[in-house]
Design a protein around this motif. Structure first.
Motif, short mmCIF file in Angstrom:
data_model
loop_
_atom_site.label_atom_id
_atom_site.label_comp_id
_atom_site.label_asym_id
_atom_site.label_seq_id
_atom_site.Cartn_x
_atom_site.Cartn_y
_atom_site.Cartn_z
N LEU A 102 15.63 6.71 10.50
CA LEU A 102 15.10 5.97 11.65
C LEU A 102 13.59 5.78 11.59
O LEU A 102 13.07 4.76 12.03
N THR A 103 12.88 6.77 11.03
CA THR A 103 11.42 6.59 10.96
C THR A 103 11.06 5.53 9.92
O THR A 103 9.97 4.97 9.95
N THR A 104 11.99 5.22 9.01
CA THR A 104 11.72 4.17 8.01
C THR A 104 12.47 2.86 8.33
O THR A 104 12.47 1.93 7.54
N ARG A 105 13.11 2.80 9.51
CA ARG A 105 13.84 1.58 9.88
C ARG A 105 12.89 0.54 10.46
O ARG A 105 11.96 0.87 11.21
N ARG A 106 13.09 -0.71 10.14
CA ARG A 106 12.35 -1.81 10.75
C ARG A 106 13.36 -2.90 11.13
O ARG A 106 14.37 -3.07 10.45
N VAL A 107 13.04 -3.65 12.19
CA VAL A 107 13.98 -4.65 12.70
C VAL A 107 13.24 -5.98 12.85
O VAL A 107 12.05 -6.00 13.21
#
Ligand code: AMP
Length: 219
Positions: A123-128
């Motif tokens: 999640l800390t490396t997720r981007r949307v």
């Protein structure tokens, strides 16, 4: 066919829901996406819920069930995948009631198993994408040009609730609610556990759905 994808934030429910919808033609009902859309549009409903989303806390069961009722009754025939719903026992009971009213039945609950460390890392490396909602990961699925969506060129952003402190709060809430929701469905023999790499998970999901759709060809 009615399917629930159940698991902690960041377990891949959204990605798998999209792949399954593409293959089988399901309608996805993703409460988190619906809520973020309302917040982004600045609707009255969005204003009421935006604090909960930012803090990683749950929106009230009544509001969530209202949204589900609305979406489900618009699509009475189509196969449905729930992503991020139900989150609480109360929501699960509300869903049962609603399905009964609509003369539909819950077919299966997929439980995504993943460690807390992996969730925090993912999640800390997720981007949307702010524009089309496509999901990226800086390590496992980076965009071709930094900060831009491959599909529509939109700006990529980090969800406010994907910051480490908020992720930990969301995980704690998940564990508390899951302790009630999982046994509730397990007793009815509806739970299928899935884990491992994305491809292995997708294969397991498809196998279970294919077996079920042979029994019930009209999904
Ligand atoms: P998600 O995209 O599923 O991680 O959801 C993002 C946020 O939306 C959650 O942290 C909650 O604030 C809210 N939310 C989404 N689904 C639900 C639900 N079923 N019940 C309560 N709150 C929800």
């Amino acid at each position: 066919m009615v399917i629930i994808l159940f698991g902690p934030p960041g377990c891949g429910k959204g990605t798998h829901a999209q792949l399954l919808a593409k293959r089988w033609g399901f309608l996805i009902i993703a409460t988190g996406d619906i809520f973020r859309f309302e917040v982004a549009k600045g609707t009255e409903f969005g204003e009421r819920i935006k604090g909960y989303l930012a803090r990683g806390e749950l929106v009230s069961d009544e509001l969530v069930l209202e949204v589900i009722r609305d979406r489900l009754s618009q699509n009475e025939k189509k196969g449905v995948i729930f992503d991020g719903f139900p989150r609480t026992l109360n929501q699960a009971l509300g869903l049962d009631k609603l399905l009964k009213e609509l003369r539909r039945e819950l077919d299966m609950v997929f439980l995504f198993e993943i460690s807390d460390e992996e969730v925090i890392h993912r999640l800390t490396t997720r981007r949307v994408c702010r524009n089309c909602g496509e999901i990226y990961n800086l390590e496992s699925k980076p965009p071709k040009s930094p900060g831009r969506c491959d599909i529509c060129g939109g700006e990529l952003y980090q969800r406010e609730d994907d910051k480490e402190e908020t992720i930990k709060r969301r995980l704690a809430i998940y564990q508390k609610e899951a302790a009630e929701v999982i046994p509730f469905y397990e007793k009815r023999g509806l739970v299928h556990r899935v884990f491992g790499e994305k491809e292995a998970v997708q294969r397991s999901l498809n196998e279970v759905i294919a077996a079920r759709s042979r029994e019930w060809p009209s999904i």
